[in-house]
Design a protein around this motif. Structure first.
Motif, short mmCIF file in Angstrom:
data_model
loop_
_atom_site.label_atom_id
_atom_site.label_comp_id
_atom_site.label_asym_id
_atom_site.label_seq_id
_atom_site.Cartn_x
_atom_site.Cartn_y
_atom_site.Cartn_z
N LEU A 296 1.09 0.39 10.62
CA LEU A 296 2.24 1.09 10.03
C LEU A 296 3.50 0.55 10.72
CD1 LEU A 296 0.73 4.68 9.80
CD2 LEU A 296 0.93 2.95 7.99
N LYS A 297 4.56 0.42 9.96
CA LYS A 297 5.74 -0.32 10.43
C LYS A 297 6.95 0.61 10.57
CE LYS A 297 3.56 -4.06 10.76
NZ LYS A 297 3.05 -4.91 9.71
N PRO A 298 8.00 0.13 11.27
CA PRO A 298 9.22 0.93 11.44
C PRO A 298 9.89 1.26 10.10
CG PRO A 298 9.20 -0.90 12.98
CD PRO A 298 8.04 -1.12 12.04
N ALA A 299 10.65 2.34 10.10
CA ALA A 299 11.33 2.82 8.88
C ALA A 299 12.20 1.73 8.25
CB ALA A 299 12.18 4.04 9.22
N MET A 300 12.77 0.85 9.07
CA MET A 300 13.62 -0.22 8.50
C MET A 300 12.84 -1.17 7.60
SD MET A 300 16.19 -1.36 11.53
CE MET A 300 16.17 -3.06 11.00
N THR B 22 0.84 -1.20 0.00
CA THR B 22 0.00 0.00 0.00
C THR B 22 0.87 1.25 0.00
OG1 THR B 22 -0.03 0.30 2.38
CG2 THR B 22 -1.69 -1.19 1.47
N PRO B 23 0.31 2.36 -0.46
CA PRO B 23 1.06 3.61 -0.34
C PRO B 23 1.34 3.95 1.12
CG PRO B 23 -1.06 3.96 -1.46
CD PRO B 23 -0.95 2.50 -1.21
N HIS B 24 0.40 3.63 2.04
CA HIS B 24 0.68 4.02 3.43
C HIS B 24 1.86 3.28 4.01
CE1 HIS B 24 -3.07 1.55 3.41
NE2 HIS B 24 -2.49 0.86 4.37
N HIS B 25 2.11 2.04 3.56
CA HIS B 25 3.31 1.37 4.07
C HIS B 25 4.58 1.85 3.38
CE1 HIS B 25 0.15 -1.55 5.51
NE2 HIS B 25 0.81 -1.24 6.60
N LEU B 26 4.42 2.53 2.26
CA LEU B 26 5.59 3.09 1.57
C LEU B 26 5.90 4.53 2.00
CD1 LEU B 26 5.05 1.82 -2.10
CD2 LEU B 26 6.81 1.04 -0.48
N PHE B 27 4.88 5.24 2.51
CA PHE B 27 5.08 6.67 2.79
C PHE B 27 4.84 7.05 4.25
CE2 PHE B 27 4.23 6.36 -1.74
CZ PHE B 27 5.28 7.11 -2.27
N LEU B 28 4.35 6.13 5.08
CA LEU B 28 4.14 6.42 6.50
C LEU B 28 4.80 5.32 7.32
CD1 LEU B 28 0.28 7.24 6.42
CD2 LEU B 28 2.15 8.92 6.50
N ASP C 98 5.68 3.82 11.68
CA ASP C 98 5.13 3.78 13.05
C ASP C 98 5.25 5.14 13.75
OD1 ASP C 98 7.90 3.60 13.24
OD2 ASP C 98 7.89 2.00 14.74
N LYS C 99 6.21 5.95 13.33
CA LYS C 99 6.32 7.30 13.91
C LYS C 99 5.11 8.15 13.53
CE LYS C 99 10.48 7.72 15.86
NZ LYS C 99 10.28 6.34 16.37
N ASP C 100 4.67 8.01 12.27
CA ASP C 100 3.46 8.72 11.84
C ASP C 100 2.25 8.20 12.61
OD1 ASP C 100 4.50 10.42 9.58
OD2 ASP C 100 5.13 8.44 8.88
N ALA C 101 2.24 6.90 12.88
CA ALA C 101 1.11 6.31 13.62
C ALA C 101 0.97 6.98 14.98
CB ALA C 101 1.30 4.80 13.76
N GLU C 102 2.08 7.27 15.64
CA GLU C 102 2.03 7.95 16.95
C GLU C 102 1.38 9.32 16.80
OE1 GLU C 102 5.92 8.30 18.77
OE2 GLU C 102 6.28 6.16 18.41
N ARG C 103 1.81 10.04 15.76
CA ARG C 103 1.32 11.40 15.51
C ARG C 103 -0.17 11.38 15.12
NH1 ARG C 103 1.04 13.77 10.55
NH2 ARG C 103 2.23 12.11 9.55
N GLY D 290 -2.53 9.07 15.74
CA GLY D 290 -3.51 8.46 16.66
C GLY D 290 -4.44 7.54 15.89
N GLY D 291 -5.75 7.68 16.14
CA GLY D 291 -6.75 6.83 15.47
C GLY D 291 -6.69 6.94 13.94
N PHE D 292 -6.27 8.10 13.45
CA PHE D 292 -6.22 8.30 12.00
C PHE D 292 -5.05 7.56 11.34
CE2 PHE D 292 -8.76 11.75 13.63
CZ PHE D 292 -9.82 11.79 12.73
N GLY D 293 -4.20 6.95 12.15
CA GLY D 293 -3.12 6.14 11.60
C GLY D 293 -3.34 4.65 11.85
N MET D 294 -4.50 4.31 12.44
CA MET D 294 -4.79 2.90 12.75
C MET D 294 -5.22 2.18 11.48
SD MET D 294 -4.37 1.68 15.75
CE MET D 294 -5.66 0.63 16.40
N VAL D 295 -4.45 1.19 11.10
CA VAL D 295 -4.72 0.45 9.88
C VAL D 295 -4.15 -0.95 10.07
CG1 VAL D 295 -2.54 1.23 8.81
CG2 VAL D 295 -4.47 0.57 7.35
N LYS D 296 -4.75 -1.91 9.38
CA LYS D 296 -4.21 -3.28 9.38
C LYS D 296 -3.71 -3.58 7.99
CE LYS D 296 -4.65 -6.42 12.00
NZ LYS D 296 -3.70 -7.21 12.71
N PRO D 297 -2.50 -4.12 7.80
CA PRO D 297 -1.47 -4.23 8.83
C PRO D 297 -1.07 -2.85 9.38
CG PRO D 297 -0.88 -5.46 6.84
CD PRO D 297 -2.08 -4.67 6.50
#
Ligand code: DOR
Ligand code: ZN
Length: 350
Positions: free
Chosen positions: A205-209, A181-187, A189-194, A196-203
């Protein structure tokens, strides 16, 4: 004068348009309008509706609702919890694939894992099986695929372990493809913190590595699929928020921005936003669709979106431009923010 780019109409094989059942989140008109605004002329809709699409009758009701509303072309994936195998032959000519959820997500539409092989046996060969399978179920996926090698598409691969499974299966010659997905390419876990609920998605969001691993192994990634999953702002502010992010209107601008940054070239972009989906889902070539994209720096905003969600996780991000015109069957269907196509003019594909 801003430079313009011409592209063929794009294909997104993974969207959730919520119709019927949750049309306060999205419906076929707003969802396919979002597709056009994002440069997608064909989308494929997932079966996890409020009442999951697991019978011919429900599929027919869904198609009937789409027929009067869509402004882009649309296909449908069928759903299963393993208790509707008799329906497969009845729907096979009306759908693009079979979606199976092996992990929890919106709607709790998840199979009992012991039924996976039976479902694989029963699904008629020829149209892909799409899996929501995160890394905890990768051994099961690999062993099932070895035993019953039917065309399998791994949806929204999001981390190193999941992509390594796909690489291993591809290298072993198994009939597997994958999307990111674009969200896994452009966001991350740091964005997920920022967010909140608007970053909640399955799978999640993952670490930059992990994100870097995806970009570094683009050759193994067949598709970019938005997993457009609209939920209202108030739902996303609730506890717990439902999983999912809208994505149809931002994918192309994000990918062309990545192209401008040298992360991929135009051919790689078009393969992942169109050509590979056409091959995997057997969509005949069509040179009567086109997208004009104006290269003119934009700041993404949640205002003026076609999706009913009315928000985006990419607000304030700078991108290289925006879609200004879309044609389907040589008719202008979208221009400068306006949907020009008549509701119902989109074709149902199967
Ligand atoms: O975050 C998600 N939302 N992941 C999914 O797999 C389903 C989707 C939805 O339907 O909202
Ligand atoms: Zn999805």
């Amino acid at each position: 004068m801003a430079q313009t780019i011409s592209l063929p109409g794009l294909i997104d094989p993974h969207v959730h348009l919520r119709d019927p059942g949750q049309t306060h989140k999205e419906d076929f008109l707003t969802g396919t309008s979002a597709a056009l605004a994002g440069g997608f002329t064909t989308v494929m809709d997932m079966p996890n509706n409020a009442e999951p699409i697991t019978t011919l009758a429900r599929l027919e009701a869904k198609i009937a609702s789409a027929e009067s509303q869509t402004v882009s072309d649309i296909g449908f994936h069928f759903g299963t919890l393993g208790d509707n195998l008799d329906e497969f032959e009845k729907v096979i000519d009306k759908v693009k694939g079979l979606k199976i959820y092996l992990n929890v997500t919106t709607g709790g539409f998840i199979i009992d894992k012991s039924k996976l092989a039976q479902i694989y046996e029963a699904w008629p060969a020829g149209k892909p099986i799409l899996l929501h399978a995160e890394d905890d179920v990768s051994d099961l996926v690999l062993s099932t695929l070895k035993q019953i090698p039917k065309a399998t598409h791994m949806c929204h691969v999001s981390n190193r372990a999941e992509l390594e499974l796909v690489i291993k299966a591809k290298d072993a010659g198994l009939p597997i493809t994958c999307g990111v997905t674009p969200h896994h390419l452009f966001l991350t876990d740091k964005d997920a913190e920022r967010l909140g609920g608007f970053g909640m998605v399955k799978p999640f969001l993952k670490p930059a590595m992990d994100q870097k691993f995806l970009w570094d192994h683009l050759d193994y990634i067949d598709l970019i699929e938005s997993d457009h999953a609209p939920h209202t702002k108030s739902e996303k502010q609730g506890t717990p928020p439902p999983f999912g992010l809208p994505g149809l209107e931002t994918t192309l601008a994000l990918m062309l921005t990545a192209e401008a940054e040298g992360k991929l070239n135009r051919q790689q972009l078009l393969d992942r936003l169109r050509n590979n989906a056409a091959r995997i889902f057997n969509i005949p070539p069509d040179d009567t669709t086109s997208v004009r994209f104006e290269m003119n720096e934009q700041i993404i905003s949640g205002d003026n979106l076609q999706t009913k969600a009315g928000w985006t996780p990419y607000a304030d991000k700078h991108v290289v431009g925006k879609v200004s015109k879309v044609t389907i069957r040589n008719e202008v269907v979208y221009e400068d923010g306006q949907i020009l196509a008549k509701p119902g003019s989109g074709h149902i594909i199967s």
